[in-house]
Design a protein around this motif. Structure first.
Motif, mmCIF file in Angstrom:
data_model
loop_
_atom_site.group_PDB
_atom_site.id
_atom_site.type_symbol
_atom_site.label_atom_id
_atom_site.label_comp_id
_atom_site.label_asym_id
_atom_site.label_seq_id
_atom_site.Cartn_x
_atom_site.Cartn_y
_atom_site.Cartn_z
ATOM 1 N N LYS A 175 -7.100 8.927 -1.266
ATOM 2 C CA LYS A 175 -7.838 7.726 -2.557
ATOM 3 C C LYS A 175 -6.665 7.539 -3.473
ATOM 4 C CE LYS A 175 -11.469 7.780 -5.785
ATOM 5 N NZ LYS A 175 -12.370 8.613 -6.468
ATOM 6 N N GLN A 176 -5.544 8.758 -3.964
ATOM 7 C CA GLN A 176 -4.796 8.902 -4.302
ATOM 8 C C GLN A 176 -3.542 7.692 -3.830
ATOM 9 O OE1 GLN A 176 -2.741 12.218 -5.997
ATOM 10 N NE2 GLN A 176 -4.148 13.091 -5.178
ATOM 11 N N ILE A 177 -3.725 7.749 -2.910
ATOM 12 C CA ILE A 177 -2.507 6.318 -1.918
ATOM 13 C C ILE A 177 -2.954 5.201 -2.629
ATOM 14 C CG2 ILE A 177 -1.177 5.873 -0.057
ATOM 15 C CD1 ILE A 177 -0.854 9.152 0.510
ATOM 16 N N THR A 178 -4.142 4.767 -2.200
ATOM 17 C CA THR A 178 -4.199 3.946 -2.196
ATOM 18 C C THR A 178 -5.425 3.133 -3.737
ATOM 19 O OG1 THR A 178 -6.363 4.510 -1.526
ATOM 20 C CG2 THR A 178 -5.668 3.626 0.405
ATOM 21 N N LEU A 201 0.772 -1.188 0.088
ATOM 22 C CA LEU A 201 0.265 0.343 0.357
ATOM 23 C C LEU A 201 0.565 1.105 -0.110
ATOM 24 C CD1 LEU A 201 -2.609 -1.367 2.650
ATOM 25 C CD2 LEU A 201 -3.272 -1.082 0.303
ATOM 26 N N PHE A 202 1.754 1.218 0.462
ATOM 27 C CA PHE A 202 3.113 2.715 0.785
ATOM 28 C C PHE A 202 3.129 3.005 -0.828
ATOM 29 C CE2 PHE A 202 1.557 0.823 4.830
ATOM 30 C CZ PHE A 202 1.489 2.668 5.687
ATOM 31 N N VAL A 203 3.576 1.643 -1.700
ATOM 32 C CA VAL A 203 4.324 1.892 -2.645
ATOM 33 C C VAL A 203 3.917 3.451 -3.418
ATOM 34 C CG1 VAL A 203 4.354 0.958 -4.808
ATOM 35 C CG2 VAL A 203 5.473 -0.461 -2.826
ATOM 36 N N GLY A 204 1.907 3.587 -3.242
ATOM 37 C CA GLY A 204 1.477 4.167 -4.232
ATOM 38 C C GLY A 204 1.917 5.477 -3.232
ATOM 39 N N ALA A 205 2.170 5.192 -2.024
ATOM 40 C CA ALA A 205 2.283 6.398 -1.142
ATOM 41 C C ALA A 205 3.793 7.506 -1.986
ATOM 42 C CB ALA A 205 2.736 6.928 0.025
ATOM 43 N N GLY A 206 4.685 6.232 -2.265
ATOM 44 C CA GLY A 206 6.295 6.457 -2.535
ATOM 45 C C GLY A 206 6.045 7.059 -4.160
#
Length: 452
Positions: free
Chosen positions: A239-242, A73-78
């Motif tokens: 929403k963008q991150i997920t 999930l934190f790949v999206g944040a990166g």
């Protein structure tokens, strides 16, 4: 190119040097991270016994699956943070950082609850042998009491890597790994706490790395500085991150040959193949770390350059990354093949039968690492470009559905462990064909321009 914050602007400079400079600390950091469970296995195996080693190894598989879900999930944040950093859109960057940390804390609490209460049933579903099940449950439950530290660390590490700082996380992982090994020797070797001591050592070392990384973000004087009172959810940003993080979740784990994840855990000669899989998986996990690190560097590189509007540079970086990653993977495969007779190392297990099975797996898979490297690299580029669904669908179909179907049918004709080993090169190569056709046909850069 670098500031005193140690962040790296990857939108300028020599591409291969930037990728290598960024990937090296990632490799060393991932190496230290691998030492967590490996140190547990070595010390537990030497001081406690084979059943305890099997318990830690089986728990390690489950830990990798569960934590991989949240880490994906934190790949999206990166990806989001690297784009805003490249575009110098600092207000959105600040919102992404604080939303990411809020999300990490919630995930940490949830994972703790799941790990404590659902451990026995999950281990039964994974067909953990009954003779090691009690110790596996003990290790797993204690380990997941530190889930919050583990997830917060990975979120903080992802933020630093997204802005080009791969060295600070490396320092913290080195400190954490030394702490882990030292406490293992004390708790397991000297105090004889068994698998409980190994789990406690890992939790304490994870807490150390999380605190150090969190403190680093709080002290940063760049736009990604963390202010604890601002940690909250911004729903559009979440929403963008997920949206970016869920596809990587669905293709986790990404280890070279995760037999435990989507393959039968037993063969006609079980439980020996099951016990042999853990030592080989650890050896293979170490040798493939450089390729995984290169792929992580490609995601940051692609995200920063697309965010900055450097579209041609993003394309060139992708080509350089594919070439370097495949060459490195094949070099590693050849090296592993040459040293295969003593593999897996007696450091993990000195049983001749276990070593023989590991050698057979090495000789089957090692020459095909180039295919896995290409799959990882193109997936990294697509994630950086915001097109993470395509790698997700490809890997789910090729690495799970087709792989399990092949194993299920082929074992009826060739009931041997080598049949399972061949499932990996076959599905790696199949996914490469799909990835190559997609890459040549799809204009991913033009799609990014239209969307932004």
């Amino acid at each position: 190119m670098k500031s005193k914050n140690q962040s790296m602007d990857m939108t300028q400079g020599v591409i291969w040097k930037q990728l290598a400079y960024f990937a090296l600390p990632l490799f060393l950091g991932n190496l230290c991270q691998q030492l967590y469970n490996t140190a547990d296995s070595i010390i537990v195996g030497k001081f406690v016994g084979k059943d305890a080693l099997a318990a830690v190894s089986s728990s390690g598989n489950l830990i990798f699956m569960m934590t991989g879900f949240f880490m994906g999930l934190f790949v999206g944040a990166g990806v989001i943070i690297s784009r805003y950093f490249g575009a110098k859109c600092y207000d959105r960057l600040e919102a992404a950082v604080h939303t990411d940390l809020a999300f990490a804390m919630v995930c940490g609490v949830l994972l703790t609850l799941v790990g404590i209460f659902l451990t026995p049933q999950i281990l039964v579903w994974m067909r953990t042998p009954e003779d090691v099940l009690p110790q596996s449950i003990q290790y797993f439950r204690l380990y997941f009491m530190g889930s919050l530290f583990m997830i917060v660390y990975n979120a903080c590490m992802g933020i630093l890597q997204a802005v080009g700082d791969s060295r600070s996380p490396l320092r913290y992982l080195i400190i954490s790994s030394i702490t882990n090994v030292t406490l293992d020797l004390i708790f397991v070797g000297a105090l004889k706490w068994g698998v409980n001591g190994a789990a406690i050592a890992t939790v304490v070392s994870q807490m150390v790395s999380a605190v150090l990384c969190f403190r680093k973000l709080m002290q940063a004087d760049g736009p990604y500085r963390l202010v604890p009172k601002r940690i909250r959810f911004e729903l559009p940003m979440l929403k963008q991150i997920t949206a970016q993080g869920i596809p990587p979740v669905c293709r986790t784990p990404s280890s070279p040959s995760p037999t435990w994840w989507c393959s039968p855990t037993s063969t006609p000669s079980a439980p020996m193949p099951w016990r042999a899989a853990a030592p080989y998986a650890k050896v293979e996990g170490f040798v493939f770390l450089p390729i995984t690190s290169f792929a992580m560097a490609l995601t940051t590189f692609t995200g920063q350059n697309l965010g900055a509007g450097q579209y041609d540079r993003a394309k060139r970086g992708a080509r350089v990354g594919f070439t370097c990653s495949m060459l490195l993977a094949e070099l590693i495969g050849l090296t592993l093949l040459l040293v295969a007779p003593p593999m897996p190392s007696p450091l993990f297990n000195d049983d001749p039968a276990v070593i023989a099975i590991g050698v057979r797996q090495t000789r089957t898979e090692a020459l095909f690492y180039f295919a896995l490297a290409f799959a990882h690299s193109i997936s990294a580029v697509m994630r950086g470009a915001g097109r993470a669904k395509m790698p997700m669908y490809t890997m789910l179909v090729c690495w799970c559905v087709i792989r399990v179907t092949y194993i299920t049918l082929a074992l009826k004709v060739w009931p041997d462990i080598i049949t399972i080993f061949w499932a990996y090169p076959i599905t790696w190569c199949l996914s490469c064909v799909v990835f190559l056709l997609y890459y040549l046909k799809a204009d991913w850069v033009h799609s990014f321009q239209k969307a932004h």
